[in-house]
Enzyme design. Structure first.
Site, PDB file in Angstrom:
ATOM      1  N   ARG A  72     -18.668  -3.683 -12.647  1.00 49.80           N
ATOM      2  CA  ARG A  72     -17.266  -3.415 -13.837  1.00 49.80           C
ATOM      3  C   ARG A  72     -17.018  -1.701 -13.296  1.00 49.80           C
ATOM      4  O   ARG A  72     -16.182  -1.193 -13.309  1.00 49.80           O
ATOM      5  CB  ARG A  72     -17.986  -3.195 -15.342  1.00 49.80           C
ATOM      6  N   TYR A 125      11.221  -2.828 -15.107  1.00 52.79           N
ATOM      7  CA  TYR A 125      10.145  -3.869 -14.496  1.00 52.79           C
ATOM      8  C   TYR A 125      10.025  -4.556 -16.333  1.00 52.79           C
ATOM      9  O   TYR A 125       9.401  -4.206 -16.891  1.00 52.79           O
ATOM     10  CB  TYR A 125       9.341  -3.829 -14.215  1.00 52.79           C
ATOM     11  N   ASP A 197       6.165   4.091 -10.038  1.00 49.90           N
ATOM     12  CA  ASP A 197       5.875   2.776  -9.497  1.00 49.90           C
ATOM     13  C   ASP A 197       6.200   1.954  -8.015  1.00 49.90           C
ATOM     14  O   ASP A 197       7.744   2.415  -7.796  1.00 49.90           O
ATOM     15  CB  ASP A 197       6.368   1.544 -10.609  1.00 49.90           C
ATOM     16  N   LYS A 222       2.544  -7.989  -5.304  1.00 51.85           N
ATOM     17  CA  LYS A 222       3.924  -7.838  -4.248  1.00 51.85           C
ATOM     18  C   LYS A 222       3.208  -8.086  -3.101  1.00 51.85           C
ATOM     19  O   LYS A 222       2.221  -7.910  -2.137  1.00 51.85           O
ATOM     20  CB  LYS A 222       4.705  -6.862  -5.099  1.00 51.85           C
TER      21      LYS A 222
END
Ligand SMILES: *Cc1c(COP(=O)(O)O)cnc(C)c1O
Length: 402
Positions: A72, A125, A197, A222
């Site tokens: 992690r 978004y 972003d 994306k």
């Protein structure tokens, strides 16, 4: 450069991306293929291995063998991706997450606190809007949705508690453009952080840190991953201290990218430059076709000279991207018909993959924004233009618009 993969980290052999050997500044495509990806020192594997392990052996209490302890906190495959993304955005620190929204949530917990106020785009978004309006708001984080293309409106919306301005450019799905440098000035005069972003542009087309942004956010799902086969997110920063804070929260909150997801994303990243150029070539041809079509009333694309953000886009972007939206002259029903008739353009949410997608934002990606300041026109169709043969894509739109 390499905080490298693999256990043999004591090797003194210089590697391709080590700037101490060759004091050159590598180009984007070179970094995409080599940054964080020196051949594995133990085996020579040219592709960073998938370290599918949760823990790492320690030689003695307090002496991890490789510098890695628990996955992690850090995993070599994730490190390879993180280093590459940092290089591509011109940042010092990159952090990879399980999704774009996981990256956003981690960022907000790290840089904001209950009582703070954030400015968000009035056409953010949908998932970002939902995170602010349904999740972090309950935690006490206030927000105002503003038109970030209007610098005066941004200044007017600032409050003493505004600690973050959150920019998307180009925006989704209307492809509005925000002047990153101008908003960076407003944010920094106010002592606020500027978050950009950069999902729609990708670092190949736009590098927000160079224009004054403090944090770059990606949904690597994306364009960065680019093959519609993995969900992921990233944060990239230039400031070491902020990087440390985000790394602390990445570990403390735990929404990390798994090794296989990191590996898939890095596999996609290597071709980002060539893919983006083809996305742009194809989008330009489709825009040309749509602007002349009688059943299309308006085309949204920052590359169009009459797009209100065209000059700003030309200033801060290399090219104008692979996303195109348009309004159907026949209204909402016609827009839905076009989406249903398309064949090669697959009807689906998401964007940025090699395959072309079509969708109806009002009923699909932006359905949750209905009745909010972020509602989108019901006659809007959004295209994620893929890298298929352009004549086939145009022919499909021709039949869908018949
Ligand atoms: C998809 C997307 C996100 C969210 O990313 P996920 O990987 O789906 O969590 C954030 N911002 C933009 C612009 C996006 O397109």
């Amino acid at each position: 450069m390499a905080r490298n993969v693999g256990p043999a980290r004591t090797s003194s052999r210089k590697t391709a991306t080590d700037r101490s050997v060759r004091p050159v500044v590598y180009g984007f495509e070179t970094l995409a293929i080599h940054a964080g990806q020196d051949p594995d020192p133990r085996t020579g594997a040219v592709v960073p291995p998938i370290y599918q392990t949760s823990t790492f052996a320690q030689d003695a209490v307090g002496s991890p063998r490789s510098g890695y302890e628990y996955a992690r906190t850090a995993n070599p495959t994730r490190d390879a991706l993180q280093e590459c993304l940092a290089a591509l955005e011109g940042g010092r620190r990159g952090l990879a997450f399980a999704s774009g929204l996981a990256a956003e949530d981690t960022l907000l917990r790290a840089v904001a606190k209950p009582g703070d106020h954030v400015l968000i785009p009035n056409d953010a978004y949908g998932g970002t809007y939902r995170l602010f309006s349904k999740v972090t708001q309950r935690w006490g984080l206030e927000w105002t949705a503003v038109n970030l293309s209007n610098v005066d409106a941004v200044r007017a919306a600032l409050r003493p508690q505004t600690t973050v301005i959150w920019v998307e450019t180009p925006t989704n799905p209307l492809l509005n453009v925000v002047d990153i440098g101008a908003i960076a000035g407003v944010a920094h005069d106010h002592g606020a952080l500027l978050v950009v972003d950069n999902t729609f542009a990708s670092p190949y087309l736009q590098q927000p840190l160079a224009h004054g942004a403090d944090v770059v956010v990606h949904s690597t799902t994306k364009y960065v991953g680019g093959h519609s086969d993995v969900v992921g997110g990233a944060l990239i920063v230039r400031d070491e201290e902020l990087g440390e804070k985000l790394a602390f929260h990445q570990n403390a909150m735990g929404a990390v990218a798994g090794p296989f997801d990191a590996w898939l994303t890095l596999r996609g990243v290597r071709t980002l430059g060539v893919r983006m150029d083809r996305h742009c070539d194809n989008a330009e041809r489709i825009v040309e076709f749509l602007t002349r079509h009688p059943k299309v009333s308006k085309v949204f694309y920052p590359g169009l000279p009459d797009h209100p953000g065209h000059e700003t886009a030309a200033k801060q972007m290399r090219r104008f991207g692979g996303m195109v939206s348009f309004r159907a002259a026949g209204g909402p029903e016609a827009a839905i018909e076009i989406c249903n008739r398309a064949r090669l353009f697959t009807l689906g949410e998401s964007l940025g993959g090699v395959e072309s997608l079509i969708e109806h934002p009002a009923r699909m990606t932006h359905a949750s924004a209905a009745g909010s300041p972020l509602e989108v026109p019901a006659d809007l169709v959004r295209l994620s233009v893929g890298i298929e043969t352009i004549d086939d894509l145009v022919a499909d739109l021709e039949q869908a618009l018949r």
